[in-house]
Design a protein around this motif. Structure first.
Motif, short mmCIF file in Angstrom:
data_model
loop_
_atom_site.label_atom_id
_atom_site.label_comp_id
_atom_site.label_asym_id
_atom_site.label_seq_id
_atom_site.Cartn_x
_atom_site.Cartn_y
_atom_site.Cartn_z
N GLY A 63 0.82 -1.22 0.00
CA GLY A 63 0.00 0.00 0.00
C GLY A 63 0.85 1.27 0.00
N ASP A 122 0.23 4.20 1.00
CA ASP A 122 0.13 5.11 2.15
C ASP A 122 0.81 4.58 3.40
OD1 ASP A 122 -1.43 6.81 0.77
OD2 ASP A 122 -3.34 5.96 1.47
N THR A 123 1.40 3.39 3.31
CA THR A 123 1.97 2.81 4.53
C THR A 123 3.36 3.38 4.80
OG1 THR A 123 2.93 1.02 3.25
CG2 THR A 123 0.75 0.62 4.17
N ARG A 125 -2.82 11.58 6.79
CA ARG A 125 -3.51 10.33 6.45
C ARG A 125 -5.01 10.38 6.73
NH1 ARG A 125 1.27 6.76 8.97
NH2 ARG A 125 2.42 6.48 7.06
N ASN A 153 -6.77 7.43 4.79
CA ASN A 153 -6.75 6.20 5.58
C ASN A 153 -6.84 6.48 7.08
OD1 ASN A 153 -6.53 3.60 6.38
ND2 ASN A 153 -4.54 3.18 5.41
N ARG A 187 -5.31 4.42 10.13
CA ARG A 187 -3.92 4.50 10.58
C ARG A 187 -3.77 5.39 11.82
NH1 ARG A 187 0.28 3.24 7.93
NH2 ARG A 187 1.01 3.07 10.06
N ASP A 191 -1.57 -2.37 4.29
CA ASP A 191 -2.94 -2.06 3.84
C ASP A 191 -3.78 -3.25 3.42
OD1 ASP A 191 -2.81 0.58 4.35
OD2 ASP A 191 -2.57 1.22 2.25
N TYR A 192 -3.17 -4.46 3.29
CA TYR A 192 -3.92 -5.52 2.62
C TYR A 192 -4.91 -6.27 3.51
CZ TYR A 192 0.52 -7.94 4.03
OH TYR A 192 1.63 -8.40 4.68
#
Ligand code: HAM
Length: 433
Positions: free
Chosen positions: A55, A57-58, A198, A202, A205, A259-260
């Motif tokens: 991901g 954004d991680t 974020r 997301n 997070r 993210d998965y």
């Protein structure tokens, strides 16, 4: 510079390597008992695999990857984690076409993350993990968690805590994200810079912000906002875990840094490890195989940090098997028999014993001292006189007894002595006395 390893990396020297091997063999044995097959994937992959898999954004993809252009100007990345790579191998190796579930594991696989090094956090570290493909059933989640717990139990670790949460499916998580934004919006001025950035894309997070934990403490919990299917799944996982005798605590703060994940996420923590207390993390990732170009395929897995596992064993004072000394040290009585001593060592090795001889030109006295330092069970002295009669002097190092033994019967005699003393041969390890 030349004699200093790069920051955040470790050497594993022989004294430690035997501890690693002891842990690895427990993991191999446990995985085999559960019917998992070993998988080994390359140290580097196409960068896009991790961008899409882990991901964008991680933390891992944003700031921790070792990414470089090779000579063909392709962007490659040293793998920061194993799951995306194993998914790629599962698809490329045609395992998706066979009977499911496919149960895979890996041991001591090097991983690379450019993070600030500290005790238990390194730039090159090693993971053991499992990945199960092709089943959405909650029994698979429970088996995977039980397998992790079994590995720790087989090693004699106590004081572990399994923390369980559900992140729901894309449908119920979307609604939950809105609830989270409603909660965090009026509090954003107290959040750290990463969290503010974020917040839109997301907000989950923000629940595992390392900077300020207090802010997340009052946030609504995902488990209160699961859809009916996800609720059923989460309850079933807990009920299977109870059936397997695995105790766990529900912890809405477990959101994981990748993210998965869908539905089940979990961590195994060891309170003795301080800031890096997470020994093992994992969960279900039902969308990842498809996101990486495969058919819709449910999957679940975990990874254990090997270094942290060894630190936890040390913190609990668990003694792992120490490497055994050689079965026999072959000493030359003088210069004239050095060649024969080497040839006899080679023969004893061929006959299945672990055997060493002097490579430093030591005197007989110094050779015997060295044999003692190595922890040899027996020493053999090759002298001209005995040799002429096809014999050597055999010394039992623990008892201090000596006898003449025919060379043709030597291996048999040493092996019998080792069995009688409960020792090992051929590089096997014996528990510390
Ligand atoms: P992870 O939580 O990023 O998950 O890593 C799993 C474990 O690797 C952590 O619990 C920790 O013990 C260890 N670890 C992580 N980073 C470091 C580091 N910098 N230094 C030392 N140890 C570290 C994953 O990697 C997922 N691929 C797990 C997974 C498998 N999920 C499903 N299948």
């Amino acid at each position: 510079m030349l004699t200093q390893r790069p920051r955040g990396t470790n050497d594993i020297l022989p004294g430690d390597a035997s501890r690693w091997r002891a842990v690895e063999s427990v993991i191999h044995r446990t995985a085999a008992r559960y019917g998992y097959g070993e998988v080994r994937t390359p140290l580097f992959e196409h960068t896009e695999l991790f961008q899409r898999g882990v991901g964008d954004d991680t933390d891992i993809v944003e700031k921790e990857m070792y990414t470089f252009l090779d000579r063909g100007r392709r962007s490659l990345t040293l793998r920061p984690e194993g799951t995306a790579a194993v998914v790629r191998a599962y698809l490329e190796g045609g395992l998706a076409a066979g009977s499911q579930p496919v149960k895979l594991y890996y041991v001591s696989s090097p991983m690379f993350r450019y993070d600030r090094p500290q005790a238990g956090r390194y730039r090159q570290f090693h993971q053991a993990g499992v990945e199960v493909f092709g089943t959405a059933e909650p029994s698979a989640d429970a088996e995977v968690i039980a397998l992790a717990v079994d590995i720790f139990a087989a090693l004699g670790l106590r004081g572990l805590e399994v923390r369980l949460n559900s992140l729901g499916c894309p449908a119920c998580r979307a609604a939950y994200r809105d609830r989270l934004r409603d909660y965090f919006r009026p509090r954003l001025d107290q959040a750290c810079e990463d969290c503010r950035r974020r917040f839109d894309r997301n907000p989950l997070r923000l629940l595992d912000c390392k900077v300020d934990r207090a802010l997340a403490a009052g946030a609504p919990a995902m488990t209160e906002h699961l859809c009916d299917d996800c609720t059923r799944h989460f309850r079933a996982v807990q009920s299977y875990l109870r059936a397997l005798g695995v105790r766990c605590a529900i912890d809405p703060g477990i959101v994981r840094g990748l993210d998965y994940y869908t539905r089940t996420v979990f961590e195994v923590v060891h309170p003795g490890l301080g800031a890096q207390s997470s020994l093992c993390g994992g969960g279900r990732y039902d969308g990842l195989v498809e996101a990486l170009g495969g058919p819709p395929t449910s999957a679940v897995g975990f990874a254990i940090g090997m270094e942290r596992l060894l630190l936890a064993l040390e913190a609990e004072g668990v003694t792992l098997p120490k490497p055994a000394g050689p079965d026999v040290f072959v000493a030359a009585a003088g210069e004239a028999t050095r060649g024969e001593a080497m040839a006899l060592t080679a023969r004893l090795r061929r006959e299945g014993l672990s055997a060493e001889t002097d490579l430093c030109g030591r005197s007989l006295k110094a050779q015997m001292k060295h044999a003692g330092r190595l922890g040899a069970a027996f020493a053999v002295v090759v002298g001209e006189e005995e040799l002429a009669r096809g014999a050597v002097v055999l010394r039992d190092m623990a008892r201090g007894e000596q006898e003449n033994v025919e060379i043709d019967r030597l291996a048999e005699r040493i092996a019998a002595g080792r069995v009688a003393a409960g020792g090992a041969s051929d590089g096997e390890e014996r528990p510390e006395a």
